[in-house]
Design an enzyme around this catalytic site. Sequence first.
Site, PDB file in Angstrom:
ATOM      1  N   PHE A  95       5.366   7.641   1.072  1.00 30.51           N
ATOM      2  CA  PHE A  95       6.259   6.579   1.320  1.00 30.51           C
ATOM      3  C   PHE A  95       5.729   5.271   0.359  1.00 30.51           C
ATOM      4  O   PHE A  95       4.973   5.658  -0.371  1.00 30.51           O
ATOM      5  CB  PHE A  95       5.594   6.152   2.555  1.00 30.51           C
ATOM      6  CG  PHE A  95       5.266   6.406   4.196  1.00 30.51           C
ATOM      7  CD1 PHE A  95       6.540   5.904   4.838  1.00 30.51           C
ATOM      8  CD2 PHE A  95       4.535   6.825   4.919  1.00 30.51           C
ATOM      9  CE1 PHE A  95       6.637   6.403   6.493  1.00 30.51           C
ATOM     10  CE2 PHE A  95       4.614   7.655   5.839  1.00 30.51           C
ATOM     11  CZ  PHE A  95       5.656   7.280   6.358  1.00 30.51           C
ATOM     12  N   ASP A  96       7.195   4.543   0.258  1.00 33.89           N
ATOM     13  CA  ASP A  96       6.738   3.206  -0.853  1.00 33.89           C
ATOM     14  C   ASP A  96       6.156   2.700  -0.126  1.00 33.89           C
ATOM     15  O   ASP A  96       6.013   2.353   1.420  1.00 33.89           O
ATOM     16  CB  ASP A  96       8.397   2.986  -1.220  1.00 33.89           C
ATOM     17  CG  ASP A  96       8.153   1.423  -1.535  1.00 33.89           C
ATOM     18  OD1 ASP A  96       8.054   1.994  -3.138  1.00 33.89           O
ATOM     19  OD2 ASP A  96       8.479   0.965  -1.088  1.00 33.89           O
ATOM     20  N   LEU A  97       5.236   1.807  -0.703  1.00 34.04           N
ATOM     21  CA  LEU A  97       4.670   0.247  -0.698  1.00 34.04           C
ATOM     22  C   LEU A  97       5.501  -0.806  -0.038  1.00 34.04           C
ATOM     23  O   LEU A  97       5.466  -1.113   0.944  1.00 34.04           O
ATOM     24  CB  LEU A  97       3.341  -0.028  -0.556  1.00 34.04           C
ATOM     25  CG  LEU A  97       2.724  -0.442  -0.653  1.00 34.04           C
ATOM     26  CD1 LEU A  97       2.037   0.136   0.620  1.00 34.04           C
ATOM     27  CD2 LEU A  97       1.002  -1.024  -1.441  1.00 34.04           C
ATOM     28  N   ASP A  98       5.273  -1.557  -0.809  1.00 34.00           N
ATOM     29  CA  ASP A  98       6.584  -2.544  -0.711  1.00 34.00           C
ATOM     30  C   ASP A  98       7.306  -2.857  -0.205  1.00 34.00           C
ATOM     31  O   ASP A  98       7.960  -1.596  -0.116  1.00 34.00           O
ATOM     32  CB  ASP A  98       6.139  -3.135  -2.425  1.00 34.00           C
ATOM     33  CG  ASP A  98       5.063  -3.443  -3.175  1.00 34.00           C
ATOM     34  OD1 ASP A  98       4.006  -3.807  -2.271  1.00 34.00           O
ATOM     35  OD2 ASP A  98       4.894  -4.109  -4.138  1.00 34.00           O
TER      36      ASP A  98
END
Length: 218
Positions: free
Chosen positions: A9-12
Amino acid sequence: MKNITTLLFDLDGTLINTNELIIASFLHTLDYYFPNQYQREDVYPFMGPTLVETFSSIDPDRVDEMVERYRTYNLAKHDELVTEFDGVYDTIRTLKENGYKLAIVSTKMRNTVIKGLKLMNLYDFFEVIVALDDVTEPKPHPEPLQKALAALGSTPEEAMMIGDNYHDIEGGKNAGTLTAGVSWSVKGKEFLQTFDPDYMLDTMSELLDILQVSTVNK
């Protein structure tokens, strides 16, 4: 579909809503150096690339000080401006309960990644974090994804990269994983679809349907 065991997963803009924080941080920084020259919409293209990439394109001679000003403001305002996206916590918890390997692959610095995960009570779900300061080449280069997969003991064929920006989709393709875009990207669903992700999520819980995950613990 393939037997997916691993989710990157990317975060932002994907798991946590840092959009207002990022926009405010860019406007704060740019207004200091270029008063009244940048509006909200002007900074949307800067969301996704590293800060060094972005500020190098604006003022190559003052990159370091601009990055420092951005990060100082960003950290100071972090807890005030970061919010959660609907359905993220429950979906991530369900994936963890069902035995999926979970990692964060971000272009943020590690300390800020951890700060955001802890603020939204997501930190304990993730076995691996690969942040900007962990790699030589950020997304869309495959290095961050490859590093996460190696740490998890997974292959690209059993993994999916989920994110809100083209760096995430291209990074996944470059690393050989499946990809999923999120329609709540600040840049818009249509923009992300031009990069041809394998899946497009309108809600995070749709990931459970794609993976055919039961909401009841195995």
